[in-house]
Design a protein around this motif. Structure first.
Motif, PDB file in Angstrom:
ATOM      1  N   GLN A 197       1.024  -1.351   0.056  1.00 42.04           N
ATOM      2  CA  GLN A 197       0.308  -0.064   0.291  1.00 42.04           C
ATOM      3  C   GLN A 197       0.869   1.758   0.153  1.00 42.04           C
ATOM      4  OE1 GLN A 197      -3.462   0.133   2.770  1.00 42.04           O
ATOM      5  NE2 GLN A 197      -2.370  -2.323   3.164  1.00 42.04           N
ATOM      6  N   LEU A 198       2.160   1.391   0.837  1.00 41.48           N
ATOM      7  CA  LEU A 198       2.991   2.501   0.795  1.00 41.48           C
ATOM      8  C   LEU A 198       3.777   3.079  -0.766  1.00 41.48           C
ATOM      9  CD1 LEU A 198       5.004   1.428   4.855  1.00 41.48           C
ATOM     10  CD2 LEU A 198       2.878   3.622   3.316  1.00 41.48           C
ATOM     11  N   MET A 199       3.801   1.786  -1.433  1.00 43.35           N
ATOM     12  CA  MET A 199       4.288   1.959  -2.450  1.00 43.35           C
ATOM     13  C   MET A 199       3.384   2.258  -3.285  1.00 43.35           C
ATOM     14  SD  MET A 199       7.156  -1.199  -2.965  1.00 43.35           S
ATOM     15  CE  MET A 199       6.113  -2.513  -2.490  1.00 43.35           C
ATOM     16  N   VAL A 200       1.896   2.189  -3.521  1.00 40.40           N
ATOM     17  CA  VAL A 200       1.268   2.533  -4.174  1.00 40.40           C
ATOM     18  C   VAL A 200       0.978   4.048  -4.283  1.00 40.40           C
ATOM     19  CG1 VAL A 200      -0.952   2.492  -4.949  1.00 40.40           C
ATOM     20  CG2 VAL A 200      -0.005   0.035  -4.567  1.00 40.40           C
ATOM     21  N   ALA A 201       0.541   4.228  -2.508  1.00 40.09           N
ATOM     22  CA  ALA A 201       0.584   5.880  -2.666  1.00 40.09           C
ATOM     23  C   ALA A 201       1.525   6.134  -2.747  1.00 40.09           C
ATOM     24  CB  ALA A 201       0.602   6.247  -0.798  1.00 40.09           C
ATOM     25  N   LEU A 202       3.225   6.169  -2.355  1.00 33.96           N
ATOM     26  CA  LEU A 202       4.050   7.100  -3.090  1.00 33.96           C
ATOM     27  C   LEU A 202       4.322   6.566  -4.912  1.00 33.96           C
ATOM     28  CD1 LEU A 202       7.130   5.529  -0.810  1.00 33.96           C
ATOM     29  CD2 LEU A 202       5.926   7.839  -0.053  1.00 33.96           C
ATOM     30  N   ALA A 203       4.234   5.681  -5.280  1.00 31.23           N
ATOM     31  CA  ALA A 203       3.521   6.023  -6.877  1.00 31.23           C
ATOM     32  C   ALA A 203       2.805   7.001  -7.106  1.00 31.23           C
ATOM     33  CB  ALA A 203       3.545   4.830  -6.972  1.00 31.23           C
ATOM     34  N   ALA A 204       1.570   7.098  -6.786  1.00 39.09           N
ATOM     35  CA  ALA A 204       0.733   7.963  -7.046  1.00 39.09           C
ATOM     36  C   ALA A 204       1.358   9.671  -6.596  1.00 39.09           C
ATOM     37  CB  ALA A 204      -0.808   7.598  -6.452  1.00 39.09           C
ATOM     38  N   ARG A 205       1.753   9.817  -5.742  1.00 40.82           N
ATOM     39  CA  ARG A 205       1.900  11.132  -5.052  1.00 40.82           C
ATOM     40  C   ARG A 205       3.525  11.771  -4.423  1.00 40.82           C
ATOM     41  NH1 ARG A 205      -2.537  12.391  -1.315  1.00 40.82           N
ATOM     42  NH2 ARG A 205      -4.933  11.265  -2.479  1.00 40.82           N
ATOM     43  N   LEU A 206       3.965  10.742  -4.868  1.00 40.42           N
ATOM     44  CA  LEU A 206       5.951  11.396  -4.404  1.00 40.42           C
ATOM     45  C   LEU A 206       6.282  12.027  -6.013  1.00 40.42           C
ATOM     46  CD1 LEU A 206       7.623  11.694  -2.629  1.00 40.42           C
ATOM     47  CD2 LEU A 206       8.880   9.627  -3.002  1.00 40.42           C
ATOM     48  N   PRO A 207       6.448  13.116  -5.619  1.00 46.34           N
ATOM     49  CA  PRO A 207       7.636  13.091  -7.260  1.00 46.34           C
ATOM     50  C   PRO A 207       8.753  12.816  -7.170  1.00 46.34           C
ATOM     51  CG  PRO A 207       7.282  15.425  -5.385  1.00 46.34           C
ATOM     52  CD  PRO A 207       6.776  14.427  -5.407  1.00 46.34           C
ATOM     53  N   SER A 208       9.847  13.231  -8.346  1.00 44.63           N
ATOM     54  CA  SER A 208      10.808  12.624  -8.612  1.00 44.63           C
ATOM     55  C   SER A 208      11.732  13.455  -8.116  1.00 44.63           C
ATOM     56  CB  SER A 208      11.159  12.341 -10.089  1.00 44.63           C
ATOM     57  OG  SER A 208      10.025  11.353 -10.596  1.00 44.63           O
ATOM     58  N   PRO A 209      13.109  12.866  -7.031  1.00 50.13           N
ATOM     59  CA  PRO A 209      13.316  13.404  -6.555  1.00 50.13           C
ATOM     60  C   PRO A 209      14.005  14.604  -7.245  1.00 50.13           C
ATOM     61  CG  PRO A 209      14.369  11.469  -6.783  1.00 50.13           C
ATOM     62  CD  PRO A 209      13.509  11.966  -7.012  1.00 50.13           C
ATOM     63  N   GLY A 210      14.230  16.394  -6.659  1.00 47.45           N
ATOM     64  CA  GLY A 210      14.761  17.698  -7.179  1.00 47.45           C
ATOM     65  C   GLY A 210      13.511  18.279  -7.906  1.00 47.45           C
TER      66      GLY A 210
END
Length: 212
Positions: A197-210
């Motif tokens: 679930q955490l990986m799904v959330a990050l794939a949806a909401r976390l931008p790329s570094p920078g």
């Protein structure tokens, strides 16, 4: 509060929801994505905050809800100034185990303190940055109580299931009010399922570094 550099990610939920375990996984995973990761916690995160944490969680102390709130916001002000904001300015991803949502849930919900008075205190301290993403580890209080039964409980872990049920309702209400910031994690399932679930959330909401 506008987005700035870096990415501010908070973990919220009642006792026994598995936030601390997941924090370590998130640190490894986000580092693997190329982020510079800074982990921290509340109460805590700085010299003042860590000193206040020892007071705040001491089961031998009988604190009023007003005293709890003043301790929390004093520590939070220092936490932002000394650790969170400098890390974000460097472009880091800050992972924080609890932040202001827990104050509203525990003191506002669990202790039934007027929410509008907490909002006034929050405005008075002029917190300059809200989380960019909040992962809410949602758990039934009865299951949470089972999970922490073997621990030596601190002052908050000794609270009743009714306390945590009220806190859970505030977390749910805050998510309903800010769906763009929150992501619900079903914390009742296995660790592997939580991590998925955490990986799904990050794939949806976390931008790329920078690009935060």
């Amino acid at each position: 509060m506008a987005r700035g550099p870096g990415f501010f990610l908070t973990l919220e939920g009642i006792e026994g929801a598995g936030k601390s375990t997941s924090l370590a996984f998130l640190q490894r995973y986000c580092t693997g994505l190329g982020w510079s990761v800074e982990t921290t916690r509340e109460p805590g995160g700085g010299p003042l905050g860590e000193a206040l944490r020892a007071i705040f969680l001491d089961p031998g102390l009988d604190l009023s809800v007003e005293e709890e709130l003043l301790l929390l916001y004093a520590g939070r002000h220092e936490h932002l100034r000394r650790k969170i904001l400098p890390a974000l300015q460097r472009g880091a991803l800050v992972l924080c185990d609890r932040f202001e949502d827990s104050t509203f849930a525990y003191q506002g919900g669990g202790r039934s303190f007027p929410i509008e008075r907490i909002e006034t205190l929050s405005r008075w301290t002029k917190l300059p940055r809200a989380p960019d993403l909040t992962l809410w580890f949602d758990l039934d209080p009865a299951l949470g109580a089972e999970r922490i039964r073997a621990r030596h409980p601190d002052r908050l872990e000794r609270e009743s299931q009714e306390f945590f049920a009220r806190a859970r309702r505030i977390f749910a209400a805050r998510m309903a009010a800010e769906p763009q910031r929150f992501w619900r994690i079903d914390a009742s399932v296995s660790l592997a399922e939580v991590e998925n679930q955490l990986m799904v959330a990050l794939a949806a909401r976390l931008p790329s570094p920078g690009r935060g």
